[in-house]
Design a protein around this motif. Structure first.
Motif, mmCIF file in Angstrom:
data_model
loop_
_atom_site.group_PDB
_atom_site.id
_atom_site.type_symbol
_atom_site.label_atom_id
_atom_site.label_comp_id
_atom_site.label_asym_id
_atom_site.label_seq_id
_atom_site.Cartn_x
_atom_site.Cartn_y
_atom_site.Cartn_z
ATOM 1 N N ARG A 51 61.281 40.449 65.561
ATOM 2 C CA ARG A 51 60.174 39.544 65.604
ATOM 3 C C ARG A 51 59.977 38.974 64.025
ATOM 4 O O ARG A 51 60.354 39.513 63.154
ATOM 5 N N VAL A 52 59.462 37.692 64.140
ATOM 6 C CA VAL A 52 58.977 37.267 62.875
ATOM 7 C C VAL A 52 57.604 37.768 62.739
ATOM 8 O O VAL A 52 56.804 37.811 63.368
ATOM 9 N N LYS A 53 57.338 37.768 61.314
ATOM 10 C CA LYS A 53 55.842 38.057 60.770
ATOM 11 C C LYS A 53 55.382 37.240 59.820
ATOM 12 O O LYS A 53 56.132 36.828 58.767
ATOM 13 N N ILE A 54 54.298 36.467 59.922
ATOM 14 C CA ILE A 54 53.625 35.442 59.066
ATOM 15 C C ILE A 54 52.341 35.755 58.788
ATOM 16 O O ILE A 54 51.558 36.358 59.538
ATOM 17 N N ARG A 55 52.159 35.534 57.633
ATOM 18 C CA ARG A 55 50.559 35.898 57.143
ATOM 19 C C ARG A 55 50.349 34.603 56.224
ATOM 20 O O ARG A 55 51.208 34.345 55.253
ATOM 21 N N ILE A 56 49.192 34.128 56.170
ATOM 22 C CA ILE A 56 48.727 33.137 55.138
ATOM 23 C C ILE A 56 47.289 33.808 54.382
ATOM 24 O O ILE A 56 46.314 33.751 55.290
ATOM 25 N N ASP A 57 47.404 33.880 53.340
ATOM 26 C CA ASP A 57 46.386 34.597 52.610
ATOM 27 C C ASP A 57 45.360 33.203 52.138
ATOM 28 O O ASP A 57 45.829 32.234 51.463
ATOM 29 N N PRO A 58 44.290 33.194 52.364
ATOM 30 C CA PRO A 58 43.482 31.952 51.700
ATOM 31 C C PRO A 58 43.521 31.701 50.126
ATOM 32 O O PRO A 58 43.937 32.742 49.288
ATOM 33 N N ALA A 59 43.062 30.799 49.727
ATOM 34 C CA ALA A 59 43.050 30.736 48.180
ATOM 35 C C ALA A 59 42.245 31.757 47.442
ATOM 36 O O ALA A 59 41.179 32.188 48.118
ATOM 37 N N GLY A 60 42.052 32.064 46.243
ATOM 38 C CA GLY A 60 41.325 32.778 45.308
ATOM 39 C C GLY A 60 41.393 34.338 45.514
ATOM 40 O O GLY A 60 40.646 35.412 45.277
ATOM 41 N N VAL A 61 42.773 34.755 45.641
ATOM 42 C CA VAL A 61 43.083 36.266 46.041
ATOM 43 C C VAL A 61 43.128 36.619 44.500
ATOM 44 O O VAL A 61 43.043 37.901 44.325
ATOM 45 N N SER A 62 43.185 35.933 43.374
ATOM 46 C CA SER A 62 43.142 36.240 42.173
ATOM 47 C C SER A 62 42.647 34.976 41.108
ATOM 48 O O SER A 62 42.637 33.867 41.775
ATOM 49 N N ASP A 63 42.437 35.322 40.151
ATOM 50 C CA ASP A 63 41.990 34.106 39.016
ATOM 51 C C ASP A 63 43.134 33.579 38.557
ATOM 52 O O ASP A 63 44.232 33.752 39.014
ATOM 53 N N GLY A 64 43.179 32.578 37.826
ATOM 54 C CA GLY A 64 44.078 32.215 37.087
ATOM 55 C C GLY A 64 45.034 31.023 37.821
ATOM 56 O O GLY A 64 44.371 30.488 38.852
ATOM 57 N N ALA A 65 46.377 31.163 37.827
ATOM 58 C CA ALA A 65 47.236 30.309 38.784
ATOM 59 C C ALA A 65 47.124 30.396 40.219
ATOM 60 O O ALA A 65 47.309 29.527 41.000
ATOM 61 N N LEU A 66 46.489 31.591 40.575
ATOM 62 C CA LEU A 66 46.427 31.818 42.058
ATOM 63 C C LEU A 66 45.256 31.303 42.473
ATOM 64 O O LEU A 66 44.747 31.407 43.777
ATOM 65 N N ALA A 67 44.209 31.061 41.750
ATOM 66 C CA ALA A 67 42.897 30.568 42.152
ATOM 67 C C ALA A 67 42.401 29.767 43.239
ATOM 68 O O ALA A 67 41.887 29.743 44.131
ATOM 69 N N HIS A 68 43.550 28.734 43.161
ATOM 70 C CA HIS A 68 43.409 27.518 43.948
ATOM 71 C C HIS A 68 44.712 27.348 45.057
ATOM 72 O O HIS A 68 45.054 26.333 45.511
ATOM 73 N N ARG A 69 45.119 28.468 45.205
ATOM 74 C CA ARG A 69 46.484 28.420 46.034
ATOM 75 C C ARG A 69 46.296 29.402 47.079
ATOM 76 O O ARG A 69 45.722 30.505 46.751
ATOM 77 N N CYS A 70 46.928 29.095 48.234
ATOM 78 C CA CYS A 70 46.717 30.323 49.245
ATOM 79 C C CYS A 70 48.264 30.662 49.315
ATOM 80 O O CYS A 70 49.471 29.963 48.947
ATOM 81 N N ILE A 71 48.795 31.684 49.782
ATOM 82 C CA ILE A 71 49.981 32.542 49.858
ATOM 83 C C ILE A 71 50.625 32.656 51.340
ATOM 84 O O ILE A 71 49.824 33.236 52.108
ATOM 85 N N LEU A 72 51.817 31.897 51.574
ATOM 86 C CA LEU A 72 52.506 31.948 52.949
ATOM 87 C C LEU A 72 53.532 33.009 52.713
ATOM 88 O O LEU A 72 54.389 32.867 51.782
ATOM 89 N N GLU A 73 53.483 33.817 53.682
ATOM 90 C CA GLU A 73 54.468 34.955 53.840
ATOM 91 C C GLU A 73 55.062 35.014 54.971
ATOM 92 O O GLU A 73 54.451 34.991 56.092
ATOM 93 N N ILE A 74 56.424 35.012 54.936
ATOM 94 C CA ILE A 74 57.171 35.317 56.338
ATOM 95 C C ILE A 74 58.352 36.170 56.179
ATOM 96 O O ILE A 74 59.168 36.395 55.289
#
Length: 426
Positions: A51-74
């Protein structure tokens, strides 16, 4: 335990960043990388077999470079076409990829999918399985609805990737079986047609075609009309997912076009590929004949011609070489003469898709008309319809000193009005 988690984190850090592009990780702080490793460990912890596993974390998981980015994991079983299929989908939706990390590793899991061990080696050994982890940073998504829609689409795409990869070898075996039948069984077709068909199918198998799906059709009656009816049990690859119609208006096809002497048809399908690269899939139809030479079925194959199929000489490709020979014969020109050499050059440099799709009788006047433009440049239009009357393909020529993008757009607008259609590509 804590020691085990620390060792796993160390391994994950090595895996995540060992092949990362320098510009992709340049803005990440040590706190950012520690957070990414921690979240990756949590995401990789459990995976259901196959099976495939997918997750998208919203933006703001951290300050700095990750503040305005969401994270897609597959997380998926490792297989071909994963990265390019996902990146094509994101690009088509207008997403900007800021960072992409793609470690491939071997893992050992228990019966419930719980991660027991992780190995940085890409080789399979014992109970270890190859897994692919895609970690992608995107711009912030506008809403949960947008995030959920993206996850659904990526799941669908990865389902198609899995179907194509799992059925790749069975599809190869089907084509090899066709070759063996042509070699060993009597056929109502002329020997030269049988031989060319064998050579063409062998050419496809020689890494010239990416097989993505196939299905057997049988001639029968539906709604009181003769037409090709799919045998769903024979479907392989993306066609067994029963989401696709190879040729949308196939039921309207003039069955008189099925005649002895034509064993293969090559056209564009009605399906835009979401596997490997985003393009309208190529369709190869292989006809079945009864002993009287009547078509009684068709194996429909969809996929993508490999780049090498577009770069090698057309005169060396089965089917195309006979088509070129037929055009030269119809032209009455000597291949070694000045005009003959010019016509051969036109044929060799013509779009490979067009060469596959145009029959010799259509191709000869088209190629001759193009050759005459070298002698006397002027504005000319050559138009052909594909055999299923879905597309009008127009070759529009202007003298070089008159051509401009504005002129091309005006020509496109005239053709759109004439055919009551829209321009798909130019």
């Amino acid at each position: 335990n804590q020691a085990g988690a620390g060792a796993l984190d160390k391994m994950l850090r090595k895996l995540l960043f060992r092949e990362a592009a320098e510009e992709d990780v340049a803005g990440l702080t040590s706190a950012d990388t520690a957070l990414l490793v921690e979240r990756a460990r949590e995401f990789l912890d459990v995976k259901a077999p196959g099976r495939v596993k997918i997750r998208i974390d919203p933006a703001g998981v951290s300050d700095g470079a990750l503040a305005h980015r969401c994270i897609l994991e597959i997380l998926n079983d490792d297989m071909p076409f994963l990265v390019d299929s996902i990146i094509n989908a994101l690009s088509k939706r207008g997403h900007t990829v800021h960072t992409i990390l793609h470690p491939v590793f071997t893992s050992a899991r228990d019966s419930k999918g719980k991660l027991k061990a992780l190995d940085s080696s890409k080789k399979r050994s014992g109970d270890f399985l190859r897994e692919s982890y895609l970690h992608i940073h995107l711009e912030a998504l506008a809403s949960d609805r947008q995030r959920d829609a993206l996850i659904r689409e990526l799941r669908d795409i990865l389902e198609e990737v899995r179907a194509a990869v799992v059925d790749w070898q069975p599809m190869q075996h089907v084509i090899q079986g066709r070759i063996e039948n042509l070699r060993t069984k009597a056929s109502p077709l002329p020997t030269v047609i049988v031989s060319e068909t064998i050579d063409f199918l062998s050419w496809l198998l020689n890494n010239k075609f990416t097989f993505l799906g196939m299905c057997q059709y049988k001639l029968g009656k539906k709604g009181g009309k003769k037409q090709m009816i799919a045998d769903s049990k024979s479907a392989l690859g993306i066609l067994r997912l029963q989401k696709h119609q190879v040729i949308e208006n196939a039921a309207k096809r003039n069955l008189a076009s099925y005649k002895s002497g034509y064993a293969i048809v090559v056209e564009k399908s009605d399906i835009v590929s979401r596997v490997h690269r985003s393009a309208v899939m190529d369709y190869v139809g292989l006809y079945d004949f009864d002993q009287a030479g009547n078509v009684v079925g068709e194996l429909r194959v969809v996929g993508l011609f490999a780049s090498t199929a577009y770069t090698e000489a057309a005169s060396g490709i089965p089917l195309l070489r006979r088509r070129i020979e037929a055009v030269m014969e119809l032209s009455g020109l000597t291949p070694s003469g000045h005009s003959g050499k010019g016509l051969l050059n036109i044929l060799e440099t013509m779009s490979r898709d067009d060469l596959f799709q145009i029959e010799s009788e259509q191709l000869a006047p088209l190629a001759m008309g193009m050759w005459r433009l070298h002698e006397r440049p002027r504005t000319r239009v050559f138009v052909r319809l594909d055999r299923f009357e879905r597309y009008a393909i127009a070759f529009v020529f202007f003298p070089r000193d008159r051509f401009s993008s504005d002129l091309r757009e005006k020509a496109g607008a005239i053709l759109e009005r004439h055919y009551n259609g829209k321009t798909l590509e130019f």
